[in-house]
Design a protein around this motif. Structure first.
Motif, short mmCIF file in Angstrom:
data_model
loop_
_atom_site.label_atom_id
_atom_site.label_comp_id
_atom_site.label_asym_id
_atom_site.label_seq_id
_atom_site.Cartn_x
_atom_site.Cartn_y
_atom_site.Cartn_z
N ILE A 1 13.31 4.08 1.41
CA ILE A 1 13.70 5.49 1.30
C ILE A 1 13.88 5.88 -0.16
O ILE A 1 13.41 6.92 -0.61
N GLU A 2 14.56 5.04 -0.93
CA GLU A 2 14.77 5.33 -2.35
C GLU A 2 13.44 5.38 -3.11
O GLU A 2 13.23 6.25 -3.95
N TYR A 3 12.54 4.47 -2.81
CA TYR A 3 11.22 4.44 -3.43
C TYR A 3 10.46 5.74 -3.15
O TYR A 3 9.88 6.35 -4.05
N ILE A 4 10.48 6.18 -1.91
CA ILE A 4 9.77 7.42 -1.55
C ILE A 4 10.39 8.61 -2.27
O ILE A 4 9.68 9.47 -2.79
N SER B 1 8.68 10.65 -10.32
CA SER B 1 7.66 9.96 -11.10
C SER B 1 6.50 10.89 -11.43
O SER B 1 5.98 10.89 -12.54
N ASP B 2 6.08 11.70 -10.46
CA ASP B 2 5.00 12.67 -10.68
C ASP B 2 5.40 13.69 -11.74
O ASP B 2 4.61 14.04 -12.61
N LYS B 3 6.64 14.17 -11.69
CA LYS B 3 7.11 15.16 -12.65
C LYS B 3 7.12 14.58 -14.06
O LYS B 3 6.72 15.24 -15.02
N CYS C 1 2.96 14.04 -2.87
CA CYS C 1 2.76 14.04 -4.31
C CYS C 1 1.39 14.66 -4.59
O CYS C 1 0.63 14.93 -3.68
N LYS C 2 1.07 14.86 -5.86
CA LYS C 2 -0.17 15.59 -6.17
C LYS C 2 -1.43 14.87 -5.72
O LYS C 2 -2.44 15.52 -5.44
N ASP C 3 -1.39 13.54 -5.61
CA ASP C 3 -2.60 12.83 -5.20
C ASP C 3 -2.37 11.78 -4.10
O ASP C 3 -3.23 10.94 -3.87
N HIS C 4 -1.24 11.82 -3.43
CA HIS C 4 -0.99 10.92 -2.30
C HIS C 4 0.21 11.39 -1.49
O HIS C 4 0.98 12.23 -1.94
N VAL C 5 0.33 10.85 -0.28
CA VAL C 5 1.41 11.19 0.63
C VAL C 5 2.13 9.91 1.04
O VAL C 5 1.48 8.92 1.38
N HIS C 6 3.46 9.93 0.96
CA HIS C 6 4.29 8.83 1.44
C HIS C 6 5.01 9.30 2.69
O HIS C 6 5.60 10.39 2.69
N MET C 7 5.01 8.49 3.73
CA MET C 7 5.76 8.81 4.94
C MET C 7 6.48 7.55 5.43
O MET C 7 5.89 6.47 5.42
N TYR C 8 7.72 7.73 5.79
CA TYR C 8 8.48 6.66 6.45
C TYR C 8 8.74 7.20 7.85
O TYR C 8 9.49 8.16 8.03
N ILE C 9 8.06 6.62 8.83
CA ILE C 9 8.07 7.18 10.18
C ILE C 9 8.40 6.13 11.23
O ILE C 9 8.20 4.93 11.01
N ALA C 10 8.90 6.61 12.35
CA ALA C 10 9.15 5.75 13.52
C ALA C 10 8.15 6.16 14.58
O ALA C 10 8.11 7.33 14.99
N ILE C 11 7.34 5.22 15.00
CA ILE C 11 6.29 5.48 15.99
C ILE C 11 6.68 4.77 17.28
O ILE C 11 6.92 3.56 17.28
N PRO C 12 6.74 5.51 18.40
CA PRO C 12 7.07 4.86 19.68
C PRO C 12 6.07 3.75 19.99
O PRO C 12 4.89 3.84 19.64
N PRO C 13 6.51 2.68 20.64
CA PRO C 13 5.62 1.54 20.89
C PRO C 13 4.45 1.85 21.82
O PRO C 13 3.49 1.09 21.88
N LYS C 14 4.49 2.98 22.51
CA LYS C 14 3.36 3.34 23.37
C LYS C 14 2.18 3.87 22.55
O LYS C 14 1.08 4.02 23.07
N LEU C 15 2.40 4.12 21.25
CA LEU C 15 1.34 4.57 20.34
C LEU C 15 1.07 3.48 19.32
O LEU C 15 1.98 2.81 18.87
N CYS C 16 -0.18 3.35 18.91
CA CYS C 16 -0.46 2.38 17.84
C CYS C 16 -0.61 3.13 16.52
O CYS C 16 -0.92 4.33 16.48
N VAL C 17 -0.39 2.43 15.43
CA VAL C 17 -0.39 3.03 14.10
C VAL C 17 -1.75 3.66 13.80
O VAL C 17 -1.81 4.78 13.30
N SER C 18 -2.84 2.98 14.11
CA SER C 18 -4.16 3.51 13.76
C SER C 18 -4.46 4.80 14.52
O SER C 18 -5.05 5.73 13.95
N GLU C 19 -4.03 4.90 15.78
CA GLU C 19 -4.22 6.15 16.52
C GLU C 19 -3.40 7.28 15.92
O GLU C 19 -3.87 8.41 15.80
N CYS C 20 -2.18 6.97 15.52
CA CYS C 20 -1.32 7.98 14.90
C CYS C 20 -1.91 8.47 13.59
O CYS C 20 -1.91 9.67 13.31
N MET C 21 -2.42 7.55 12.80
CA MET C 21 -3.00 7.95 11.52
C MET C 21 -4.28 8.76 11.71
O MET C 21 -4.51 9.74 11.00
#
Length: 140
Positions: A123-126, A132-134, A57-77
């Motif tokens: 998924i519907e929210y994203i 909503s931006d439009k 979106c114009k001022d933020h990003v939404h992602m619905y992702i699957a991260i393998p358990p060998k990676l942690c969320v903070s490292e991915c971000m």
């Protein structure tokens, strides 16, 4: 998404993540938006992160992702935001000179785990975020 597997592990680790550009600038449209989409998809592939759904979106990003358990969320971000900023600065050097080196994204992010029960809701929210931006732009 059914359980995925790596080596001897079956997993289903999905997350709803939201992050913003520094100072929540409304700059992600047109060519910049296309570049961010392309960059984030490529970076997810490189780390074996499955991008299930996403919107820039114009001022933020939404992602619905699957991260393998060998990676942690903070490292991915850290990886996604750090590398995407550098790649974006390569494509748009005017951002680098305007806001300083390596400072495209704000420091924090929002993350929530997503279970099978509320996956469709997320998924519907994203998907509705872009609409909503439009609508918001049309009111101005």
């Amino acid at each position: 998404m059914d359980n995925a597997s790596i080596a001897h592990t079956r997993w289903n680790c999905t997350y709803h993540i939201v992050f913003i550009p520094k100072y929540r600038r409304k700059i992600m449209y047109g060519e910049t938006k296309k570049d961010i989409v392309e960059i984030l998809k490529k970076l997810c592939e490189m780390k074996q992160i499955t991008l299930i759904e996403g919107k820039v979106c114009k001022d933020h990003v939404h992602m619905y992702i699957a991260i393998p358990p060998k990676l942690c969320v903070s490292e991915c971000m850290a990886y996604l935001k750090g590398k995407s900023a550098l790649m974006l600065f390569d494509r748009h050097p005017e951002y680098r000179s305007r806001w300083g080196e390596r400072h495209f994204w704000a420091r924090g992010y929002y993350v929530a785990t997503v279970g099978n029960v509320n996956e469709d809701t997320i998924i519907e929210y994203i998907r509705q975020q872009e609409e909503s931006d439009k609508l918001e732009d049309g009111r101005k």
